[in-house]
Design an enzyme around this catalytic site. Structure first.
Site, mmCIF file in Angstrom:
data_model
loop_
_atom_site.group_PDB
_atom_site.id
_atom_site.type_symbol
_atom_site.label_atom_id
_atom_site.label_comp_id
_atom_site.label_asym_id
_atom_site.label_seq_id
_atom_site.Cartn_x
_atom_site.Cartn_y
_atom_site.Cartn_z
ATOM 1 N N GLU A 72 -25.141 2.716 24.522
ATOM 2 C CA GLU A 72 -24.956 1.295 24.175
ATOM 3 C C GLU A 72 -26.234 0.492 24.387
ATOM 4 O OE1 GLU A 72 -23.564 -1.391 23.184
ATOM 5 O OE2 GLU A 72 -21.624 -0.662 22.519
ATOM 6 N N ASP A 73 -26.413 -0.556 23.587
ATOM 7 C CA ASP A 73 -27.574 -1.442 23.768
ATOM 8 C C ASP A 73 -27.159 -2.830 24.245
ATOM 9 O OD1 ASP A 73 -26.386 -2.124 21.205
ATOM 10 O OD2 ASP A 73 -28.094 -3.459 20.975
ATOM 11 N N LYS A 130 -24.941 -9.617 20.418
ATOM 12 C CA LYS A 130 -25.003 -8.160 20.271
ATOM 13 C C LYS A 130 -23.712 -7.513 20.758
ATOM 14 C CE LYS A 130 -29.919 -7.293 20.129
ATOM 15 N NZ LYS A 130 -31.093 -6.749 20.823
ATOM 16 N N GLY A 131 -23.141 -6.682 19.907
ATOM 17 C CA GLY A 131 -21.916 -5.971 20.260
ATOM 18 C C GLY A 131 -20.649 -6.793 20.090
ATOM 19 N N ILE A 132 -20.823 -8.079 19.765
ATOM 20 C CA ILE A 132 -19.693 -9.003 19.621
ATOM 21 C C ILE A 132 -19.234 -9.001 18.162
ATOM 22 C CG2 ILE A 132 -19.068 -11.458 19.854
ATOM 23 C CD1 ILE A 132 -19.716 -10.163 22.532
ATOM 24 N N SER A 175 -18.379 1.493 17.062
ATOM 25 C CA SER A 175 -19.108 0.271 16.703
ATOM 26 C C SER A 175 -18.153 -0.859 16.374
ATOM 27 C CB SER A 175 -19.988 0.562 15.479
ATOM 28 O OG SER A 175 -20.455 -0.640 14.904
ATOM 29 N N ALA A 176 -18.577 -2.080 16.672
ATOM 30 C CA ALA A 176 -17.777 -3.256 16.323
ATOM 31 C C ALA A 176 -17.930 -3.612 14.853
ATOM 32 C CB ALA A 176 -18.224 -4.441 17.185
ATOM 33 N N SER A 177 -18.893 -2.992 14.180
ATOM 34 C CA SER A 177 -19.228 -3.421 12.822
ATOM 35 C C SER A 177 -18.238 -2.932 11.772
ATOM 36 C CB SER A 177 -20.625 -2.938 12.448
ATOM 37 O OG SER A 177 -20.913 -3.294 11.112
ATOM 38 N N ASP A 225 -22.775 3.708 19.930
ATOM 39 C CA ASP A 225 -22.785 2.398 19.302
ATOM 40 C C ASP A 225 -23.720 2.510 18.087
ATOM 41 O OD1 ASP A 225 -22.540 -0.505 19.181
ATOM 42 O OD2 ASP A 225 -24.606 -0.536 19.877
ATOM 43 N N LEU A 226 -23.592 1.606 17.135
ATOM 44 C CA LEU A 226 -24.456 1.689 15.941
ATOM 45 C C LEU A 226 -25.626 0.711 16.026
ATOM 46 C CD1 LEU A 226 -24.993 2.747 13.029
ATOM 47 C CD2 LEU A 226 -23.544 0.889 12.223
ATOM 48 N N ASP A 227 -25.294 -0.590 15.943
ATOM 49 C CA ASP A 227 -26.329 -1.615 15.900
ATOM 50 C C ASP A 227 -27.082 -1.666 17.236
ATOM 51 O OD1 ASP A 227 -25.443 -2.249 13.396
ATOM 52 O OD2 ASP A 227 -24.344 -4.039 13.979
ATOM 53 N N LYS A 278 -15.449 -5.462 22.045
ATOM 54 C CA LYS A 278 -16.135 -5.167 23.308
ATOM 55 C C LYS A 278 -16.309 -6.494 24.047
ATOM 56 C CE LYS A 278 -18.765 -1.587 20.895
ATOM 57 N NZ LYS A 278 -20.057 -1.182 20.310
ATOM 58 N N ASN A 300 -19.287 -2.827 8.793
ATOM 59 C CA ASN A 300 -20.219 -2.269 7.808
ATOM 60 C C ASN A 300 -20.792 -0.923 8.248
ATOM 61 O OD1 ASN A 300 -20.305 -4.576 5.887
ATOM 62 N ND2 ASN A 300 -21.077 -5.679 7.674
ATOM 63 N N ARG A 340 -17.633 -10.018 14.407
ATOM 64 C CA ARG A 340 -18.052 -11.062 13.462
ATOM 65 C C ARG A 340 -17.349 -12.388 13.758
ATOM 66 N NH1 ARG A 340 -17.219 -9.448 7.380
ATOM 67 N NH2 ARG A 340 -18.082 -7.532 8.263
ATOM 68 N N THR A 347 -30.134 -3.359 13.472
ATOM 69 C CA THR A 347 -29.617 -4.291 12.468
ATOM 70 C C THR A 347 -29.516 -5.711 13.012
ATOM 71 O OG1 THR A 347 -27.508 -3.380 13.086
ATOM 72 C CG2 THR A 347 -28.338 -2.757 10.927
HETATM 73 P P1 B16 Z 1 -20.139 -6.790 11.172
HETATM 74 P P2 B16 Z 1 -22.304 -2.573 17.247
HETATM 75 C C1 B16 Z 1 -21.947 -5.016 16.232
HETATM 76 O O1 B16 Z 1 -22.250 -3.684 16.056
HETATM 77 C C2 B16 Z 1 -23.190 -5.884 16.316
HETATM 78 O O2 B16 Z 1 -23.924 -5.580 17.495
HETATM 79 C C3 B16 Z 1 -22.808 -7.340 16.337
HETATM 80 O O3 B16 Z 1 -23.963 -8.151 16.383
HETATM 81 C C4 B16 Z 1 -21.993 -7.650 15.071
HETATM 82 O O4 B16 Z 1 -21.560 -9.001 15.068
HETATM 83 C C5 B16 Z 1 -20.778 -6.732 15.026
HETATM 84 O O5 B16 Z 1 -21.208 -5.385 15.056
HETATM 85 C C6 B16 Z 1 -19.914 -6.947 13.805
HETATM 86 O O6 B16 Z 1 -20.634 -6.545 12.672
HETATM 87 O O7 B16 Z 1 -20.305 -8.237 10.847
HETATM 88 O O8 B16 Z 1 -21.037 -5.868 10.378
HETATM 89 O O9 B16 Z 1 -18.690 -6.357 11.115
HETATM 90 O O10 B16 Z 1 -23.452 -2.958 18.114
HETATM 91 O O11 B16 Z 1 -20.961 -2.601 17.939
HETATM 92 O O12 B16 Z 1 -22.543 -1.310 16.459
HETATM 93 MG MG MG Z 2 -24.964 -2.512 19.647
#
Ligand code: B16
Ligand code: MG
Length: 222
Positions: free
Chosen positions: A171-172, A47-49, A116-118, A11-13, A147, A120, A51, A19
């Site tokens: 994972e966090d 967290k992990g959810i 990662s869900a991000s 996982d990233l964030d 997730k 970015n 956008r 972040t």
């Molecule tokens: P973005 P992960 C997740 O990253 C974050 O934990 C979560 O808080 C955020 O809403 C999601 O990425 C989407 O991020 O807005 O940058 O697309 O923990 O899965 O690495």
């Molecule tokens: Mg995370």
């Protein structure tokens, strides 16, 4: 049960960088403009959810209904604020022990993917200088199911050419731990044990497990 771990899914964030504090700043700015109370406790639940799901939850807490267009506008605005926050990030923000663990894992022949869900993830990895540490990147631009759906990790395993059982997820977030377990992967949670107890193992940081192969060999006798 014994397993042979050949791949690591990160996982990233919250695992590689913190972040969450930047997501908080950006969501809180939006919440303030909409007159919604938004606390650190509520931020924890995001967290992990993804956008869009984060936005839905915040609007739900505030009892506010918006049109699809308005939701898109707020998501774009929130992301612009988030990008302002992360623009200054550098390698100094990599969490303790992570760089060393990734380098050692590669030396020891393990395959490494991001899950990662991000949306970015790539710019963040570029900024902190870790893009090259990954053999595959699966992020919010690739997957559709959020997730705790295991899609992001299943796709990571697939891209590494491994079965889910051969992969260990770091994972966090509770939703991420659930996703890893739903995907039949071994899961090491990073953080406080209170809400991560479902994972196979919880570590405080990567400083707890300096040697990837030693850690993974220990799994096989679990
Ligand atoms: P973005 P992960 C997740 O990253 C974050 O934990 C979560 O808080 C955020 O809403 C999601 O990425 C989407 O991020 O807005 O940058 O697309 O923990 O899965 O690495
Ligand atoms: Mg995370």
């Amino acid at each position: 049960r014994s397993r042979m771990i050949r791949g690591l899914l990160f996982d990233l964030d919250g695992v590689i960088v913190d972040t969450a504090k930047y997501h908080f700043v950006a969501w809180q700015r939006m919440a303030a403009e909409l007159g919604i109370h938004f606390s650190h406790e509520e931020n924890e639940q995001l967290k992990g959810i993804s956008r869009v799901e984060s936005l839905e939850r915040i609007l739900g807490w505030g009892g506010i209904a918006l049109s699809t267009e308005e939701k898109q506008r707020w998501m774009d605005q929130k992301n612009a604020w988030y990008l302002e926050c992360i623009a200054q990030m550098g390698p100094e923000e990599i969490l303790p022990g992570v760089s060393e663990f990734l380098a050692e894992a590669r030396t020891q022949g393990l395959s490494i993917a991001l899950g990662s869900a991000s949306k970015n993830a790539v710019p963040i990895l570029e900024r902190i200088g870790l893009l090259d540490a990954f053999d595959a990147i699966v992020d919010g631009t690739v997957v559709t199911a959020s997730k705790p759906n295991p899609e992001v990790f299943l796709e990571g395993a697939r891209r590494l050419g491994l079965s889910p059982e051969e992969c260990c997820v770091f994972e966090d977030a509770e939703a991420g731990v659930e996703a890893a377990l739903a995907g039949n992967m071994y899961c090491i949670a990073v953080g406080k044990p209170d809400h991560l107890g479902a994972a196979h193992r919880v570590i405080q940081s990567f400083l707890d497990i300096p040697d990837p192969v030693e850690t993974l060999l220990a799994l096989e006798t679990d």
